[in-house]
Design a protein around this motif. Sequence first.
Motif, mmCIF file in Angstrom:
data_model
loop_
_atom_site.group_PDB
_atom_site.id
_atom_site.type_symbol
_atom_site.label_atom_id
_atom_site.label_comp_id
_atom_site.label_asym_id
_atom_site.label_seq_id
_atom_site.Cartn_x
_atom_site.Cartn_y
_atom_site.Cartn_z
ATOM 1 N N ARG A 88 -10.956 -3.859 -8.252
ATOM 2 C CA ARG A 88 -11.010 -5.159 -7.579
ATOM 3 C C ARG A 88 -9.663 -5.878 -7.675
ATOM 4 N N LEU A 89 -9.016 -5.804 -8.843
ATOM 5 C CA LEU A 89 -7.714 -6.444 -9.004
ATOM 6 C C LEU A 89 -6.654 -5.777 -8.135
ATOM 7 N N VAL A 90 -6.606 -4.445 -8.150
ATOM 8 C CA VAL A 90 -5.610 -3.725 -7.353
ATOM 9 C C VAL A 90 -5.830 -3.963 -5.868
ATOM 10 N N ARG A 91 -7.076 -3.987 -5.436
ATOM 11 C CA ARG A 91 -7.357 -4.236 -4.022
ATOM 12 C C ARG A 91 -6.783 -5.578 -3.568
ATOM 13 N N ALA A 92 -7.022 -6.623 -4.361
ATOM 14 C CA ALA A 92 -6.519 -7.941 -3.984
ATOM 15 C C ALA A 92 -4.990 -7.968 -3.956
ATOM 16 N N GLN A 93 -4.353 -7.349 -4.951
ATOM 17 C CA GLN A 93 -2.891 -7.355 -5.009
ATOM 18 C C GLN A 93 -2.280 -6.529 -3.871
ATOM 19 N N VAL A 94 -2.867 -5.370 -3.585
ATOM 20 C CA VAL A 94 -2.342 -4.502 -2.525
ATOM 21 C C VAL A 94 -2.550 -5.148 -1.158
ATOM 22 N N ALA A 95 -3.696 -5.776 -0.951
ATOM 23 C CA ALA A 95 -3.951 -6.430 0.333
ATOM 24 C C ALA A 95 -2.943 -7.545 0.595
ATOM 25 N N ALA A 96 -2.562 -8.278 -0.450
ATOM 26 C CA ALA A 96 -1.557 -9.328 -0.272
ATOM 27 C C ALA A 96 -0.168 -8.743 -0.060
ATOM 28 N N ALA A 97 0.164 -7.691 -0.817
ATOM 29 C CA ALA A 97 1.498 -7.097 -0.692
ATOM 30 C C ALA A 97 1.679 -6.362 0.632
ATOM 31 N N ILE A 104 4.838 4.266 1.248
ATOM 32 C CA ILE A 104 4.811 2.813 1.204
ATOM 33 C C ILE A 104 4.003 2.331 0.007
ATOM 34 N N ILE A 105 2.836 2.957 -0.216
ATOM 35 C CA ILE A 105 1.986 2.538 -1.334
ATOM 36 C C ILE A 105 2.647 2.860 -2.668
ATOM 37 N N ALA A 106 3.169 4.104 -2.791
ATOM 38 C CA ALA A 106 3.696 4.550 -4.083
ATOM 39 C C ALA A 106 5.051 3.940 -4.409
ATOM 40 N N ARG A 107 5.918 3.759 -3.427
ATOM 41 C CA ARG A 107 7.286 3.332 -3.697
ATOM 42 C C ARG A 107 7.515 1.850 -3.481
ATOM 43 N N GLY A 111 -9.136 2.971 -10.546
ATOM 44 C CA GLY A 111 -8.934 1.660 -9.952
ATOM 45 C C GLY A 111 -7.741 1.624 -9.008
ATOM 46 N N LEU A 112 -6.641 2.257 -9.398
ATOM 47 C CA LEU A 112 -5.470 2.306 -8.524
ATOM 48 C C LEU A 112 -5.763 3.071 -7.241
ATOM 49 N N LEU A 113 -6.475 4.182 -7.360
ATOM 50 C CA LEU A 113 -6.770 5.000 -6.180
ATOM 51 C C LEU A 113 -7.686 4.262 -5.212
ATOM 52 N N ILE A 114 -8.817 3.805 -5.701
ATOM 53 C CA ILE A 114 -9.805 3.173 -4.817
ATOM 54 C C ILE A 114 -9.317 1.802 -4.354
ATOM 55 N N GLY A 115 -8.732 1.013 -5.266
ATOM 56 C CA GLY A 115 -8.246 -0.299 -4.881
ATOM 57 C C GLY A 115 -7.106 -0.247 -3.876
ATOM 58 N N SER A 116 -6.219 0.736 -4.026
ATOM 59 C CA SER A 116 -5.103 0.863 -3.079
ATOM 60 C C SER A 116 -5.601 1.232 -1.690
ATOM 61 N N LEU A 117 -6.549 2.151 -1.613
ATOM 62 C CA LEU A 117 -7.089 2.537 -0.305
ATOM 63 C C LEU A 117 -7.792 1.371 0.367
ATOM 64 N N ALA A 118 -8.611 0.643 -0.403
ATOM 65 C CA ALA A 118 -9.351 -0.481 0.179
ATOM 66 C C ALA A 118 -8.423 -1.607 0.598
ATOM 67 N N GLY A 119 -7.426 -1.933 -0.221
ATOM 68 C CA GLY A 119 -6.540 -3.045 0.099
ATOM 69 C C GLY A 119 -5.533 -2.733 1.188
ATOM 70 N N PHE A 120 -5.077 -1.483 1.259
ATOM 71 C CA PHE A 120 -4.030 -1.138 2.223
ATOM 72 C C PHE A 120 -4.591 -0.948 3.629
ATOM 73 N N TYR A 121 -5.715 -0.253 3.730
ATOM 74 C CA TYR A 121 -6.252 0.068 5.058
ATOM 75 C C TYR A 121 -7.239 -0.984 5.549
ATOM 76 N N GLY A 122 -7.982 -1.615 4.670
ATOM 77 C CA GLY A 122 -8.924 -2.639 5.087
ATOM 78 C C GLY A 122 -9.997 -2.080 6.015
ATOM 79 N N GLY A 123 -10.549 -2.952 6.850
ATOM 80 C CA GLY A 123 -11.532 -2.520 7.840
ATOM 81 C C GLY A 123 -12.784 -1.929 7.225
ATOM 82 N N TRP A 124 -13.290 -0.892 7.896
ATOM 83 C CA TRP A 124 -14.535 -0.264 7.436
ATOM 84 C C TRP A 124 -14.370 0.413 6.090
#
Length: 278
Positions: free
Chosen positions: A147-156, A175-178, A84-97
């Motif tokens: 899904r939870l991590v994606r929403a939190q990362v996208a906001a942060a 940036i993501i890890a620290r 969840g952390l791996l996939i959610g972080s990628l989806a929330g941080f980069y967005g787009g396609w």
Amino acid sequence: MRSSLGMACAILLTIFILSGVFAPLLAPYDPLQLNLDARLQAPAIHHWFGTDELGRDILSRCIYGARISLSVATSVVILSLFLGLLIGSLAGFYGGWLDTVLNVYLINAFMAIPGILLAIAFVAFSGPGFRNLVAALSLTMWTGFARLVRAQVAAAAQMEYVEAARALGASDLRIIARHILPNVLQPVLVQAALGLATAVLAEATLSFLGLGTPPPAPSWGNMLNDARSHLFDSPHMVIFPALSVMICVVAFNFLGDILRDTADPRRKVRRSAVPLEA
């Protein structure tokens, strides 16, 4: 921990954890030892929880069952949290396609399938066992974390401190890890506590269906499955494993609720608010 409910949950979970870790020292009998002369005995001084149809001590099997259930639940939550952390972080941080592929297609595809049916199909195809059970339950639980991590990362990712780190030349991984993940862990930990309750219940369900750890492993689900034919003549075979599952699940659920309330900044403000004197 200030509330009595939080203290009660901590005590109960500590008992279950200690029972699982020190099961060989706490169990009065070998959970696999057969004693046909003592079969189907009611709770008594020598067997506090009674015996099953093969004369095995139910208290010892419940203690060892805590080890199996907590081992499966912990492994499932750790693996699901990692995915969840791996996939959610990628989806929330980069967005787009990338967000469209991971969130709309991949996560929604897994969430569209009932979790218990997906787990049953996976275990039925790969065979029962500890590793297959953990893999099957992880397939059903990682989507909630993602899904939870994606929403939190996208906001942060839109916050000023992220923009400042990017302006200073920090890499995306740094940036993501620290900077991002440490600030989104509170709701993730709440979800993990609730996920432990779900994993314990799912493990008992699959073991009851014969798709968990294979007999004669002293799993709570296996014990309930063995007790089906003795529900009326020996109800103690059902009562004690069922109570073990119920208490463990309720304790984890209450722990998640307490963590959620503690992490809510609005509750902190209300607790710290002092009425002004006229």
